[in-house]
Design a protein around this motif. Structure first.
Motif, PDB file in Angstrom:
ATOM      1  N   ASP A   1       1.219  -0.311  -9.469  1.00 38.00           N
ATOM      2  CA  ASP A   1      -0.209  -0.040  -9.663  1.00 38.00           C
ATOM      3  C   ASP A   1      -0.836   0.498  -8.381  1.00 38.00           C
ATOM      4  O   ASP A   1      -0.140   0.771  -7.396  1.00 38.00           O
ATOM      5  N   ARG A   2      -2.160   0.623  -8.361  1.00 42.38           N
ATOM      6  CA  ARG A   2      -2.804   1.265  -7.214  1.00 42.38           C
ATOM      7  C   ARG A   2      -2.728   0.436  -5.941  1.00 42.38           C
ATOM      8  O   ARG A   2      -2.959   0.954  -4.847  1.00 42.38           O
ATOM      9  N   LEU A   3      -2.387  -0.836  -6.069  1.00 41.16           N
ATOM     10  CA  LEU A   3      -2.188  -1.679  -4.886  1.00 41.16           C
ATOM     11  C   LEU A   3      -0.715  -1.805  -4.517  1.00 41.16           C
ATOM     12  O   LEU A   3      -0.365  -2.574  -3.620  1.00 41.16           O
ATOM     13  N   GLY A   4       0.134  -1.088  -5.221  1.00 40.22           N
ATOM     14  CA  GLY A   4       1.556  -1.121  -4.929  1.00 40.22           C
ATOM     15  C   GLY A   4       2.286  -2.317  -5.498  1.00 40.22           C
ATOM     16  O   GLY A   4       3.401  -2.627  -5.080  1.00 40.22           O
TER      17      GLY A   4
ATOM     18  N   PRO B   1       0.803  -1.237   0.000  1.00 44.59           N
ATOM     19  CA  PRO B   1       0.000   0.000   0.000  1.00 44.59           C
ATOM     20  C   PRO B   1       0.829   1.278   0.000  1.00 44.59           C
ATOM     21  O   PRO B   1       0.433   2.280  -0.585  1.00 44.59           O
ATOM     22  N   ARG B   2       2.003   1.258   0.630  1.00 43.82           N
ATOM     23  CA  ARG B   2       2.834   2.463   0.690  1.00 43.82           C
ATOM     24  C   ARG B   2       3.384   2.862  -0.676  1.00 43.82           C
ATOM     25  O   ARG B   2       3.753   4.021  -0.879  1.00 43.82           O
ATOM     26  N   ASP B   3       3.448   1.887  -1.594  1.00 45.67           N
ATOM     27  CA  ASP B   3       4.006   2.163  -2.923  1.00 45.67           C
ATOM     28  C   ASP B   3       2.913   2.379  -3.969  1.00 45.67           C
ATOM     29  O   ASP B   3       3.183   2.314  -5.171  1.00 45.67           O
TER      30      ASP B   3
END
Length: 286
Positions: free
Chosen positions: A68-71, A52-54
């Motif tokens: 992507d949006r989930l890192g 999540p942080r990425d």
């Protein structure tokens, strides 16, 4: 006989490589195959691990193509997606070729009512647009990978069956087939020794082009959300998730879209080159 077949195969390969666009296609397909076979070695990050942080991190030293949006690492998912696309495309086209050759050969050899029944069934299946037909079948069977493979096989069977039937109708009127019938050869021997071997050239071309179309169809199903289920990485699924955040991370749409485009284009280039190579009438036209 074996050395004659090997000599013909080598000659065909040499002629294929001599076609300029085929070289490009073979290089692209070679890269895709290497990515599919050596995915664990080529990928630094886990393609399904959520960080999540990425989320939506832009391309850089940690994630070469971004996250992507989930890192999840975009490059890792692209590499593993090659394995999924090639397996589904290859297995689906393989089913289509086997089923199409069987149906087309029986139809062309038997004729009469057998031909009418089988070809009307193939015509009915071919009447539906591929994507609509696939969507209906996937909605009925579900989005498991084996179901996607069977759906793709069924979608492309009519084209192969009609092609092989046309070839069989032509080949069975040739002198060597008529002579084999006159000498009392069994239908099974005639079909296996004469009809199928002498009808395969256009089927090989059709299969190479259908391979690219199958990858595009699988990507379309994944993009529409009915293909292979997450978190399995697929190029179509990557494109779908990228479009959901295109305003925030437009770079995520480029890599899966460009990869699908290049691989499908490569299969078409190789298919066209195979057609020119295997058809003696076209060899002088290159």
């Amino acid at each position: 006989m074996n050395w004659v077949r090997k000599s013909r195969l080598l000659q065909t390969l040499r002629e294929l490589v001599s076609v300029r666009l085929a070289k490009f296609g073979l290089v692209v397909l070679g890269i895709a195959v290497i990515a599919a076979v050596f995915s664990p070695l080529l990928s630094v990050h886990d393609p399904i691990k959520i960080n999540p942080r990425d989320s939506l991190q832009s391309p850089g030293s940690k994630y070469w193509l971004g996250a992507d949006r989930l890192g999840r690492d975009q490059l890792a998912r692209l590499i593993y997606g090659a394995r999924v696309s090639l397996i589904i495309g290859g297995a689906g086209v393989g089913i289509a070729v086997v089923a199409g050759i069987t149906i087309g050969t029986i139809s062309g050899w038997a004729g009469r009512w057998t031909d009418e029944v089988l070809m009307r069934i193939m015509d009915a299946l071919a009447a539906f647009p591929n994507i609509i037909f696939a969507l209906v079948l996937v909605a009925v069977t579900g989005g498991a990978m084996r179901n996607i493979i069977l759906v793709i096989g069924l979608v492309f069977t009519p084209a192969v069956a009609r092609l092989i039937r046309a070839q069989v109708l032509s080949v069975k009127e040739r002198d060597y087939v008529i002579a084999a019938v006159a000498l009392g050869a069994s239908p099974a021997r005639i079909i296996s020794s004469h009809l199928i071997p002498n009808s395969l050239a256009p089927v090989i071309v059709q299969a190479s082009i259908a391979f690219g179309a199958a990858i595009l169809l699988e990507a379309s199903l994944s993009f529409l959300g009915v293909g292979v289920k997450p978190p399995t990485p697929t190029w179509g699924g990557m494109l779908r998730h990228a479009f959901e955040v295109v305003d925030l991370a437009p770079w995520l749409t480029f890599t899966p879209g460009a990869t699908i485009f290049l691989v499908v284009l490569a299969f078409n280039f190789v298919g066209d080159a195979l057609r020119d190579t295997l058809d003696p009438r076209l060899r002088g036209a290159r």
